[in-house]
Design a protein around this motif. Structure first.
Motif, mmCIF file in Angstrom:
data_model
loop_
_atom_site.group_PDB
_atom_site.id
_atom_site.type_symbol
_atom_site.label_atom_id
_atom_site.label_comp_id
_atom_site.label_asym_id
_atom_site.label_seq_id
_atom_site.Cartn_x
_atom_site.Cartn_y
_atom_site.Cartn_z
ATOM 1 N N PRO A 381 -4.215 10.342 5.226
ATOM 2 C CA PRO A 381 -3.006 9.513 5.325
ATOM 3 C C PRO A 381 -3.179 8.293 6.223
ATOM 4 N N ALA A 382 -4.158 8.320 7.122
ATOM 5 C CA ALA A 382 -4.380 7.186 8.016
ATOM 6 C C ALA A 382 -5.273 6.119 7.409
ATOM 7 N N ASP A 383 -5.944 6.423 6.302
ATOM 8 C CA ASP A 383 -6.836 5.459 5.649
ATOM 9 C C ASP A 383 -6.019 4.608 4.676
ATOM 10 N N PRO A 384 -6.091 3.271 4.772
ATOM 11 C CA PRO A 384 -5.271 2.417 3.907
ATOM 12 C C PRO A 384 -5.462 2.693 2.416
ATOM 13 N N ARG A 385 -6.711 2.948 1.991
ATOM 14 C CA ARG A 385 -6.943 3.205 0.565
ATOM 15 C C ARG A 385 -6.349 4.540 0.146
ATOM 16 N N ASP A 386 -6.540 5.558 0.954
ATOM 17 C CA ASP A 386 -5.995 6.877 0.624
ATOM 18 C C ASP A 386 -4.469 6.909 0.778
ATOM 19 N N ARG A 387 -3.955 6.085 1.709
ATOM 20 C CA ARG A 387 -2.512 6.106 1.968
ATOM 21 C C ARG A 387 -1.730 5.700 0.723
ATOM 22 N N PHE A 388 -2.206 4.674 0.014
ATOM 23 C CA PHE A 388 -1.491 4.236 -1.193
ATOM 24 C C PHE A 388 -1.484 5.354 -2.243
ATOM 25 N N THR A 389 -2.618 6.012 -2.417
ATOM 26 C CA THR A 389 -2.700 7.099 -3.395
ATOM 27 C C THR A 389 -1.753 8.236 -3.038
ATOM 28 N N LEU A 390 -1.767 8.627 -1.767
ATOM 29 C CA LEU A 390 -0.891 9.715 -1.335
ATOM 30 C C LEU A 390 0.593 9.342 -1.460
#
Length: 412
Positions: A381-390
């Protein structure tokens, strides 16, 4: 009385037609121009009662009831119809020739009693006929209103026919309209009271602009012009009312204490098909709010557009939820607490302390759950790329009402 002798009254006594016609015309003026035809044989009944003491027969009173119905059908107000009858009685009494010259107080008293009896029974019968006609007109108008609303919201009816049918309701299909749906928390309360209250407040705020209020499938429906930003005369200078949804909710909230309403507002669109489109958006907004367990009093379809985008390709969204969020179900307590934490975390701008406050848990609990999400799903959740997906997966899960409901399977 001077003048020619007219036709006989109900008892056989004869009266001057010109005199009675003049009394009728004067009474009509007193009542604001109510047609004299609504008096029927009422003046002759009065004159006959004053002369002979005869009381009206049942058939004569039935004829007065018919006149009451006719007054309602012609749009004459009940007050003006009654004033016509009372004014006619007063003027006729003042000009009755044999009473004007009479010195016999007993005769005058008897005549007055007979005339008052006719006035009493005739006015009561007139009002009863008027009330019956008004109830029928209201029922007929309600049926026409409901049919019109159904056709407008369906959007596939004949445009020419609809233009003609909307004219009596003052609805201009050339304007830009929006639809508001109001859903009660439980059974719909008094429908007539709700419609009357809404029409009253909307007409007060919008003047004579076109608006239509009705019911459909247990919901209250309001169709109104989109350009409703008007000064709120009751809230002081500088106050404005530009939100039809909040206006509707405020009035319903005052009307039905203990029965909270949820109001959904469709976006404004032009033309006949724009009404149907706005209705579909408002209905989708209500459905989505229920899936999201949103307790907001007023829901704007504009604010839920992201969910329409996410669900446009439902199989792809199901795949995303399965890949990113279904693994969260392997933790103790299931996926729901982790999903709620992600939802709050993203809603407050990824601030753990604010998310903890909204969830009524400690900051340590929030950080622990976010770490579990990273471990179980592989998305940080803290990673910008992963945050959008989540975030997209969380919104999709809410729209699909997962995990409360199983994810849709592939079409058979």
């Amino acid at each position: 009385m001077t003048g020619s002798v007219g036709r006989a009254g109900p008892s056989g006594a004869r009266y001057d037609d010109a005199w009675l016609a003049e009394v009728a015309r004067a009474a009509s003026v007193d009542a604001g121009g109510v047609p004299v035809e609504l008096l029927g044989d009422y003046l002759r009944l009065l004159a006959d009662a004053a002369t002979t003491g005869r009381r009206p027969r049942r058939g004569e009173l039935d004829a007065v009831g018919v006149l009451g119905r006719r007054a309602a059908e012609q749009g004459v107000s009940a007050g003006r119809a009654v004033r016509l009858y009372l004014s006619a009685a007063r003027r006729l009494w003042q000009q009755l020739p044999h009473l004007v010259r009479s010195t016999d107080s007993e005769a005058v008293r008897a005549a007055a009693d007979a005339v008052l009896h006719v006035v009493d029974t005739a006015v009561a019968t007139l009002a009863e006929g008027y009330a019956v006609a008004r109830r029928e007109l209201v029922r007929r108008e309600e049926a026409l209103r409901r049919e019109l609303v159904d056709d407008l919201l369906r959007g596939d009816s004949d445009l020419g026919g609809l233009v003609e049918r909307t004219e009596p309701f003052g609805l201009d299909l050339a304007r830009v309209h929006q639809v508001v749906l109001a859903s009660p928390s439980r059974r719909l309360p008094d429908t007539d009271a709700a419609i009357s209250a809404l029409e009253r407040v909307i007409f007060d705020r919008l003047g004579d602009r076109d608006v239509l209020v009705a019911t459909k499938e247990g919901l209250l429906v309001v169709i109104a012009p989109a350009d409703i930003v008007t000064p709120d005369r009751g809230s002081g200078e500088g106050a404005w009312v530009g939100d039809l949804g909040r206006l509707v909710h405020a009035e319903l909230d005052r009307m039905a204490r203990g029965r909270p309403w949820q109001v959904a507002v469709g976006r404004p669109h032009p033309g006949l098909y724009g009404i149907a489109r706005s209705y579909e958006e408002a209905r989708e907004a209500l459905t989505m709010a229920q899936r999201l367990h949103a307790d907001a009093a007023v829901i704007d379809a504009h604010d839920l557009l992201i969910y329409r985008v996410l669900l446009r390709d439902q199989p792809a969204m199901v795949d995303l939820v399965q890949a990113a969020l279904v693994p969260l179900g392997r933790t103790r307590g299931g996926a729901e607490p982790l999903l709620d934490t992600l939802d709050a975390y993203f809603a407050c701008g990824e601030v753990a302390t604010e998310a903890a406050r909204r969830l009524h848990v400690s900051v340590r609990t929030v950080t622990y759950r976010l770490d579990r999400v990273r471990t179980l799903s592989g998305y940080d959740p803290a990673d910008p790329r992963d945050r959008f997906t989540l975030h997209a997966a969380v919104l999709g899960a809410r729209a699909l009402d997962w995990p409360r409901q199983p994810l849709p399977g592939p079409p058979v």
